[in-house]
Write an enzyme that holds these catalytic residues in place. Structure first.
Site, mmCIF file in Angstrom:
data_model
loop_
_atom_site.group_PDB
_atom_site.id
_atom_site.type_symbol
_atom_site.label_atom_id
_atom_site.label_comp_id
_atom_site.label_asym_id
_atom_site.label_seq_id
_atom_site.Cartn_x
_atom_site.Cartn_y
_atom_site.Cartn_z
ATOM 1 N N GLN A 1 -4.573 -4.917 7.030
ATOM 2 C CA GLN A 1 -5.634 -5.795 6.530
ATOM 3 C C GLN A 1 -5.707 -7.114 7.284
ATOM 4 O OE1 GLN A 1 -7.970 -5.061 4.507
ATOM 5 N NE2 GLN A 1 -7.182 -3.130 3.733
ATOM 6 N N CYS B 1 -4.912 2.510 -3.486
ATOM 7 C CA CYS B 1 -3.657 3.044 -2.927
ATOM 8 C C CYS B 1 -2.508 2.074 -3.163
ATOM 9 C CB CYS B 1 -3.772 3.343 -1.440
ATOM 10 S SG CYS B 1 -4.937 4.653 -1.094
ATOM 11 N N HIS C 1 0.877 -1.174 0.000
ATOM 12 C CA HIS C 1 0.000 0.000 0.000
ATOM 13 C C HIS C 1 0.916 1.227 0.000
ATOM 14 C CE1 HIS C 1 -2.747 2.957 1.901
ATOM 15 N NE2 HIS C 1 -3.745 2.159 1.558
ATOM 16 N N LYS D 1 -10.233 -0.559 10.734
ATOM 17 C CA LYS D 1 -10.421 -1.747 9.902
ATOM 18 C C LYS D 1 -10.740 -2.977 10.749
ATOM 19 C CE LYS D 1 -7.217 -0.188 6.306
ATOM 20 N NZ LYS D 1 -7.984 0.290 5.161
ATOM 21 N N ASP E 1 3.145 -4.618 7.978
ATOM 22 C CA ASP E 1 1.946 -3.797 7.812
ATOM 23 C C ASP E 1 0.748 -4.731 7.974
ATOM 24 O OD1 ASP E 1 -0.312 -2.542 6.893
ATOM 25 O OD2 ASP E 1 0.576 -1.802 5.035
HETATM 26 C C1 LIG Z 1 -2.378 -2.881 3.491
HETATM 27 C C2 LIG Z 1 -2.687 -1.518 4.013
HETATM 28 N N1 LIG Z 1 -1.720 -0.817 4.613
HETATM 29 C C3 LIG Z 1 -1.946 0.403 5.109
HETATM 30 C C4 LIG Z 1 -3.173 1.005 5.005
HETATM 31 C C5 LIG Z 1 -3.344 2.397 5.537
HETATM 32 O O1 LIG Z 1 -4.236 2.424 6.581
HETATM 33 P P1 LIG Z 1 -4.676 3.819 7.193
HETATM 34 O O2 LIG Z 1 -5.261 4.606 6.067
HETATM 35 O O3 LIG Z 1 -5.674 3.446 8.229
HETATM 36 O O4 LIG Z 1 -3.453 4.452 7.757
HETATM 37 C C6 LIG Z 1 -4.213 0.321 4.398
HETATM 38 C C7 LIG Z 1 -5.537 0.956 4.258
HETATM 39 O O5 LIG Z 1 -6.203 0.874 3.245
HETATM 40 C C8 LIG Z 1 -3.956 -0.972 3.881
HETATM 41 O O6 LIG Z 1 -4.919 -1.661 3.272
#
Ligand SMILES: Cc1ncc(COP(=O)(O)O)c(C=O)c1O
Lengths: 147, 430
Positions: free
Chosen positions: B227, B388, B146, B250, B224
């Site tokens: 998800q 993203c 992401h 999430k 990370d």
């Molecule tokens: C794999 C992954 N990493 C990071 C994020 C970023 O999360 P946040 O926008 O809550 O910081 C997301 C959110 O869509 C994600 O799916």
């Protein structure tokens, strides 16, 4: 599904499937790219302007049906128009797709995009190519975004 | 977790479920009744919410916990001598302990509250990266990250002169382990950061293997987990990861709260991320002594009610149990995958053997944005776009995909509604 038909009219589906003026103009006097950061869609527009009149206009790029059809319809509408008329037409078009005014009068075929006003998230799709053309005429070097 | 990891056969080959049976034996009616938002209709159709990977809906228990905080005992934490401040502090720190238990971290001080996953990753890039990474060093990520696990490292590299290295994946969406190892072997990698569960492909990465390979070379690892945490049980001690980041929104909690888990020794050695109140022990104009963990990394007044809401979300999730959640969602994913595969012109992006919770796809000749708009009119909420993860889109040469993502409250009937709506899309564009 009837309300979806208001958005996805036959003319739009047709222009999406067979976009008009979908090419590059090698001798373009003006050129710009437009990007929609929301979906990553990108459109390039090319214009051949002589004595303030758009002699030729074309576009390239991948986008949704609304942005492709809008770009295609726009090229048809703008060919032969003066640069000054572009602004007037854009303003009228913008007012209709944002719902500020619901009289697609004077818009001709562009009026088929009026259904966009019920889909606020799609206004940017409908105006992407227009923003690119205006940027090209103002000779912006950077790709324009829809925000 | 076992249900997820035991899958080896391609999805369509799996046996169909008996009519009306939900694998995992969840009381779905009861679970759905916990979510007031799910009762509504959109455009005159029952809401089918399949955009859970973007953000998931909240159970009544979470809404109540936040509302109770504000109506019963809200005050600032860590500083009041009065009763409300004490009660708020106890509730806030109680949520920290709930997160510790949820991740099975060894120490409660290893849990840092942030705003979201993005801020958790930025904290590590800025504090750990800023103090240990030098020109010529390398940061290794994967090609399925992401943007929030790409851009902070690019910014670090720009500041320090380090290089960003990217481990590639196969057409199916599986990381190529030999390439990953080859990149680890450069001798210059200072940190590995990878996504546990890909939001763009649904790939479940072999976290333990990736971490062990990095550790064998003395390289710390950030995972990370944005998800993964809502869909599978995560044990940070078993994984032995050095940092683990996720977002409350999430995992059935409120937005505005994130978590960073970090190993105590690492966090203690790192400089603070932001300066201000709450993160100090003593301030004079000559010198400031920083507070101990976790306060050192929590400058300023945090999202107090939000953190308490996250605690309530974890309590709620624990009443169901992540193994049951995983089994249910896995059955849904199998069913959706099989049904989608039957639609002519539909192409699933991401066909890794280990997948969870979401399916991304394209329809020949129809842009995902148009799919999203038409589905919305049928009551079906999905995500259309680049998620993203623009490098992933570039990898497959598509501008965008459509994505249906599942939560514990989704049903087979909702998958059927998705399929029916997709048939309408095809009809309209025929
Ligand atoms: C794999 C992954 N990493 C990071 C994020 C970023 O999360 P946040 O926008 O809550 O910081 C997301 C959110 O869509 C994600 O799916």
């Amino acid at each position: 599904m009837s309300d979806l038909r208001d958005l996805y009219q036959e003319v739009i589906l047709d222009h999406n499937k067979r976009p008009r003026n979908f090419r590059i103009i090698d001798q373009a006097t003006h050129h710009a790219d437009g990007v929609n950061p929301l979906c990553g869609d990108r459109v390039s527009v090319f214009l051949d302007v002589q004595d303030g009149v758009i002699k030729d206009i074309a576009f390239q790029g991948a986008g949704c049906a609304i942005s492709s059809a809008s770009a295609s319809l726009m090229t048809e509408a703008l060919k032969g128009k003066s640069v000054v008329e572009v602004e007037h037409l854009f303003e009228a078009f913008h007012n209709v797709v944002t719902g500020e005014c619901d009289c697609p009068k004077g818009l001709g075929k562009l009026g088929v995009l009026a259904g966009v006003r019920d889909y606020p998230s799609r206004v940017k799709c409908a105006t992407l190519a227009w923003h690119a053309v205006r940027a090209a005429l103002q000779e912006h070097q950077q790709p324009v975004a829809t925000e | 977790m076992s249900a997820l990891h035991s899958v080896t056969a391609p999805h369509p080959a799996l046996p169909p479920l008996r009519e009306g049976l939900e694998r995992g034996d969840l009381d779905l009616a009861r679970i759905r009744a916990d979510f007031p938002i799910l009762r509504q209709r959109v455009h005159g159709k029952p809401l089918v919410y399949l955009d859970n990977a973007a953000s998931v809906q909240k159970p009544q228990a979470v809404i109540d916990a936040i509302s109770d905080c504000y109506s019963d005992y809200y005050a600032n934490i860590h500083r009041g001598v009065h009763l409300l401040s004490e009660r708020s502090t106890v509730a806030y720190e109680g949520a920290r302990e709930k997160v510790r238990a949820f991740l099975n971290a060894a120490h409660v001080q290893e849990i840092i509250f942030t705003r979201n996953t993005t801020e958790s990753i930025n904290l590590v890039a800025s504090s750990f990266g800023g103090s240990t990474v030098k020109a010529g060093d390398e940061i290794l990520i994967t090609a399925m990250e992401h943007h929030s696990n790409i851009v902070p490292w690019q910014m670090l590299c720009e500041r320090t002169g380090a290089l960003l290295k990217v481990a590639p994946f196969t057409d199916a969406g599986e990381l190529i382990l030999e390439e990953y190892e080859r990149l680890l072997d450069s001798g210059r990698v200072r940190l590995v950061a990878f996504v546990h569960l890909s939001n763009a492909l649904g790939t479940l990465n072999p976290a333990k293997t990736l971490i062990d390979l990095a550790h064998a070379r003395g390289i710390p690892v950030l995972v990370d987990g944005a998800q993964s945490v809502p869909h599978l049980a995560v044990d940070v001690q078993a994984l032995d990861c050095d940092f683990y980041a996720f977002s409350s929104h999430k995992i059935y909690g409120p937005s505005g709260v994130g978590v960073l888990y970090g190993k105590k020794a690492l966090l203690e050695a790192m400089p603070p991320y932001q300066g201000g109140g709450d993160m100090i022990r003593l301030v004079t104009f000559e010198k400031t002594e920083y507070a101990d963990l976790p306060n050192k990394f929590e400058a300023g007044t945090p999202n107090i009610a939000g953190v308490i809401g996250l605690g309530a979300a974890l309590d709620w999730l624990n009443t169901i149990g992540l193994d049951a959640v995983a089994a249910h969602e896995h059955a849904l994913l199998e069913y959706a995958t099989a049904q989608l595969s039957g639609i002519p012109g539909l192409n699933i992006m991401g066909t890794a053997r280990d997948k969870a919770a979401l399916v991304a796809f394209t329809l020949r000749g129809i842009h995902p944005h148009d799919i999203g708009t038409i589905l919305d009119r049928e009551g079906v909420a999905i995500r259309a776009g680049h998620h993203c993860a623009q490098p992933v889109m570039q990898r497959y040469g598509v501008p965008a995909t459509a994505r249906a993502s599942f939560a514990v409250y989704n049903t087979r009937d909702e998958v059927d509604a998705l399929i029916k709506a997709l048939c309408k899309v095809k009809e309209l564009f025929a």
